[in-house]
Design an enzyme around this catalytic site. Sequence first.
Site, PDB file in Angstrom:
ATOM      1  CB  CYS A 142      -0.891   0.049   1.229  1.00 56.18           C
ATOM      2  SG  CYS A 142      -2.168  -1.144   1.173  1.00 56.18           S
ATOM      3  NE  ARG A 177      18.958   0.685   1.279  1.00 57.50           N
ATOM      4  CZ  ARG A 177      20.219   0.791   1.720  1.00 57.50           C
ATOM      5  NH1 ARG A 177      20.724  -0.128   2.523  1.00 57.50           N
ATOM      6  NH2 ARG A 177      20.964   1.804   1.343  1.00 57.50           N
ATOM      7  CB  SER A 178      11.377   0.107   6.298  1.00 56.32           C
ATOM      8  OG  SER A 178      10.400   0.579   5.389  1.00 56.32           O
ATOM      9  CG  ASP A 200      20.440   1.723   5.376  1.00 57.56           C
ATOM     10  OD1 ASP A 200      21.586   2.152   5.109  1.00 57.56           O
ATOM     11  OD2 ASP A 200      20.193   0.525   5.597  1.00 57.56           O
ATOM     12  CB  ILE A 201      21.466   4.349   9.671  1.00 58.18           C
ATOM     13  CG1 ILE A 201      22.089   5.301  10.681  1.00 58.18           C
ATOM     14  CG2 ILE A 201      21.755   2.887   9.980  1.00 58.18           C
ATOM     15  CD1 ILE A 201      21.326   5.350  11.985  1.00 58.18           C
TER      16      ILE A 201
END
Lengths: 307, 307
Positions: A142, A177-178, A200-201
């Site tokens: 979603c 970047r989950s 990301d980190i």
Amino acid sequence: MSCKVILSKEISSSYREELKATIKSRGIKPKLVGFLANEDPSAIKYAESTSKTCEETGVVFELRKCDKEQLEDQIIEANDDDSIHGIMVYYPVFGDRQDQYLQNVVSVSKDVEGLCHKYIYNMYHNKRFLDEKQTMKCILPCTPLAIVKVLEYIGVYNAVLPYGNRLHGRVITIINRSEIVGRPLAALLANDGGKVYSVDINNVQEFHRGTGLKLKRHEVRDTNLKIEEILPVSDVVVTGVPTPSYKVPTGSLRDGVIAINFSAFKNFEDNIKEKASIYVPAIGKVTIAMLERNLLRLYDYYNCQSS
Amino acid sequence: MSCKVILSKEISSSYREELKATIKSRGIKPKLVGFLANEDPSAIKYAESTSKTCEETGVVFELRKCDKEQLEDQIIEANDDDSIHGIMVYYPVFGDRQDQYLQNVVSVSKDVEGLCHKYIYNMYHNKRFLDEKQTMKCILPCTPLAIVKVLEYIGVYNAVLPYGNRLHGRVITIINRSEIVGRPLAALLANDGGKVYSVDINNVQEFHRGTGLKLKRHEVRDTNLKIEEILPVSDVVVTGVPTPSYKVPTGSLRDGVIAINFSAFKNFEDNIKEKASIYVPAIGKVTIAMLERNLLRLYDYYNCQSS
């Protein structure tokens, strides 16, 4: 100020109207069940707005609260209940791999969030249909799908180009970047032809289909680039950093950048409007519209005979 | 190959249809006179296609050949002839300042090419209307206007942004800084919000409205940039170099670049399609459509009472 601020209500309105009209004209009652097994205030807020939007559009929405430990059994029960057409879960529940396990407990035929392995696999492989005859489009997660719709609405997708290549020439940075949003989004946008920097980190990755889109689906490579190097060359910056303190430095952005925030916190500085051409501060309403759209797809794919 | 090649016939067709329908439904007979005072083969070719398109759309076109020395008197005669609604001249005639003088001999009320001082002045100053009530849009020079229409058609102008700012965030290189096309085009695109690099044999200039479009009209500054430095950061490259040997090096271009050629020669290498997302090899038909569109505007502004 030349920046155009576009609210998710505006972007989602045509989808909401279409959903409402379709549900009414067909006289159907698609039912969505949401499982809340955490105390996350933003999950509770999201559940409330989902409930409100469903009521407006004609979707039956039922929120079921339960303990973490009961959740798996509750999902299985809902999978077996023919009166339920879609199931969603407010993540994080356990906040670890067990959440990924739960995503696959939800039946493929009721997975409105598009988070089960089959849908995720198809998405990463740029496989767009569930069937050989290409009549059933895949379900996409979603929030990434909502961001695609935002990018279409604000003119980043170029409709002159063929479907599947409409981001060719666009450089897009995604700060997140989950597994739920940032990584699938990077894959989706690269599959559509964009050159995507995923931040990301730890590092910056590049998702792309090669010069002249020579690859059929995206590939990923690690880079040694720093975020300060990629921001000035990005046409679009999409952020989803879940902390109030994180801010994208406006000074590093390209003049006329398109800035999109999907975090519950404001990831852009207040002066973003002095530099951006378009600023989308939130996308929640579009996400809910996509949730309902997925529900209707699944209803048609799997429940038409029984209704 | 993922590059989409778009021909000027396709881009111009809706304009041609509209012109034809308007002229037919109103039962008018707008008349355009073209003066040819040189032996330039590309001018003769352009005159032939103008004649053909005019016939198709219902415009009366008359080509008048004359000596250079007679041209001024012939223009004055046409200025005074009420049966003529538009005048154009195939430049270069003298190839020096005298051409600029001739551009101002053509009556403002018949200047379909938009090359007289009044129209050029308004264009550079981003003044878009001839009257206070903003009912009469300014006449813009045909070829730059045609390139604007090409950019609109292929999705470079973002219709989500407000009119006048629709190129905000776009970086456009124009290789040509002639007074007839390159320089006015750079001004037009910068006035519409783009960051424009204008390249000629001497240097690279930047036309822009400042960060966040803080200026009402564009300003120009010389840069020390080399063309190799600006090509990799340009979303769009527009070329009009009138020699067969000149080629833009494909290797320097950004993947997914939009490539537009308005020279009579191919300024892009054959391998441009391996890198561009969109390639427009020529714009002639759009230019002629704009010539006719300007003719109809002038007809309405100045000749309606007398017809």
